[in-house]
Design an enzyme around this catalytic site. Structure first.
Site, PDB file in Angstrom:
ATOM      1  N   LEU A   6       0.851  -1.181   0.000  1.00 19.20           N
ATOM      2  CA  LEU A   6       0.000   0.000   0.000  1.00 19.20           C
ATOM      3  C   LEU A   6       0.888   1.232   0.000  1.00 19.20           C
ATOM      4  O   LEU A   6       1.869   1.291   0.739  1.00 19.20           O
ATOM      5  CB  LEU A   6      -0.896   0.033   1.249  1.00 19.20           C
ATOM      6  CG  LEU A   6      -1.962  -1.049   1.351  1.00 19.20           C
ATOM      7  CD1 LEU A   6      -2.629  -0.998   2.715  1.00 19.20           C
ATOM      8  CD2 LEU A   6      -2.994  -0.880   0.255  1.00 19.20           C
ATOM      9  N   THR A   8       0.320   3.945   1.302  1.00 17.35           N
ATOM     10  CA  THR A   8       0.233   4.626   2.594  1.00 17.35           C
ATOM     11  C   THR A   8       0.899   3.847   3.726  1.00 17.35           C
ATOM     12  O   THR A   8       0.925   4.325   4.866  1.00 17.35           O
ATOM     13  CB  THR A   8      -1.237   4.868   2.965  1.00 17.35           C
ATOM     14  OG1 THR A   8      -1.917   3.609   2.981  1.00 17.35           O
ATOM     15  CG2 THR A   8      -1.907   5.815   1.975  1.00 17.35           C
ATOM     16  N   CYS A   9       1.442   2.681   3.434  1.00 17.01           N
ATOM     17  CA  CYS A   9       2.054   1.821   4.455  1.00 17.01           C
ATOM     18  C   CYS A   9       3.517   2.217   4.671  1.00 17.01           C
ATOM     19  O   CYS A   9       4.309   2.210   3.728  1.00 17.01           O
ATOM     20  CB  CYS A   9       1.956   0.363   4.003  1.00 17.01           C
ATOM     21  SG  CYS A   9       2.854  -0.800   5.037  1.00 17.01           S
ATOM     22  N   ASP A  10       3.864   2.564   5.903  1.00 11.45           N
ATOM     23  CA  ASP A  10       5.232   2.980   6.212  1.00 11.45           C
ATOM     24  C   ASP A  10       6.249   1.879   5.901  1.00 11.45           C
ATOM     25  O   ASP A  10       7.327   2.155   5.380  1.00 11.45           O
ATOM     26  CB  ASP A  10       5.361   3.382   7.683  1.00 11.45           C
ATOM     27  CG  ASP A  10       4.675   4.700   7.989  1.00 11.45           C
ATOM     28  OD1 ASP A  10       4.486   5.508   7.049  1.00 11.45           O
ATOM     29  OD2 ASP A  10       4.338   4.927   9.163  1.00 11.45           O
ATOM     30  N   ARG A  13       6.861   1.675   2.237  1.00 14.20           N
ATOM     31  CA  ARG A  13       7.678   2.808   1.782  1.00 14.20           C
ATOM     32  C   ARG A  13       9.149   2.584   2.110  1.00 14.20           C
ATOM     33  O   ARG A  13      10.033   2.898   1.304  1.00 14.20           O
ATOM     34  CB  ARG A  13       7.181   4.109   2.389  1.00 14.20           C
ATOM     35  CG  ARG A  13       5.909   4.607   1.711  1.00 14.20           C
ATOM     36  CD  ARG A  13       5.593   6.009   2.130  1.00 14.20           C
ATOM     37  NE  ARG A  13       5.036   6.004   3.473  1.00 14.20           N
ATOM     38  CZ  ARG A  13       4.039   6.760   3.864  1.00 14.20           C
ATOM     39  NH1 ARG A  13       3.491   7.632   3.039  1.00 14.20           N
ATOM     40  NH2 ARG A  13       3.569   6.693   5.088  1.00 14.20           N
TER      41      ARG A  13
END
Length: 105
Positions: A6, A8-10, A13
């Site tokens: 995702l 938005t997933c740290d 990233r």
């Protein structure tokens, strides 16, 4: 190399930053191909399901009882992340073991 996760997933990233040549596939927007899910489930089994996620907590008992592959097809955000596909190899999560296997120090 493909990284399924995702945007938005740290954790996703962090993995993507360490693997700049990887193709990123946002599972919320693009989903995960059925054959990739089947291979990942054959490799990781029920650990592929993230039972600590908000999506999981929002499911009722009847939904949770469905087969894992059906749940993942309907709710790709239930997959533990990131799922990294590197040729024939697959890795789940951004653990020290995964990083060592991919040559990240």
């Amino acid at each position: 190399m493909r990284l399924y996760g995702l945007k938005t997933c740290d954790t996703c990233r962090k993995a993507l930053k360490s693997l700049p040549d990887a193709e990123f596939v946002d599972v919320r927007a693009q989903g995960v191909p059925a054959e990739v899910l089947a291979r990942a489930f054959a490799r990781f089994g029920d650990t592929l399901l993230n039972t600590r996620s908000t999506t999981w907590r929002g499911l009722d008992a009847a939904e949770r009882a469905r087969p894992a592959l059906d749940l993942l097809a309907d709710h790709p955000t239930l997959m533990k992340r990131p799922l990294i596909e590197n040729g024939a190899e697959m890795y789940l999560g951004w653990t020290p073991q995964t990083q060592a296997s991919l040559g990240i120090v």
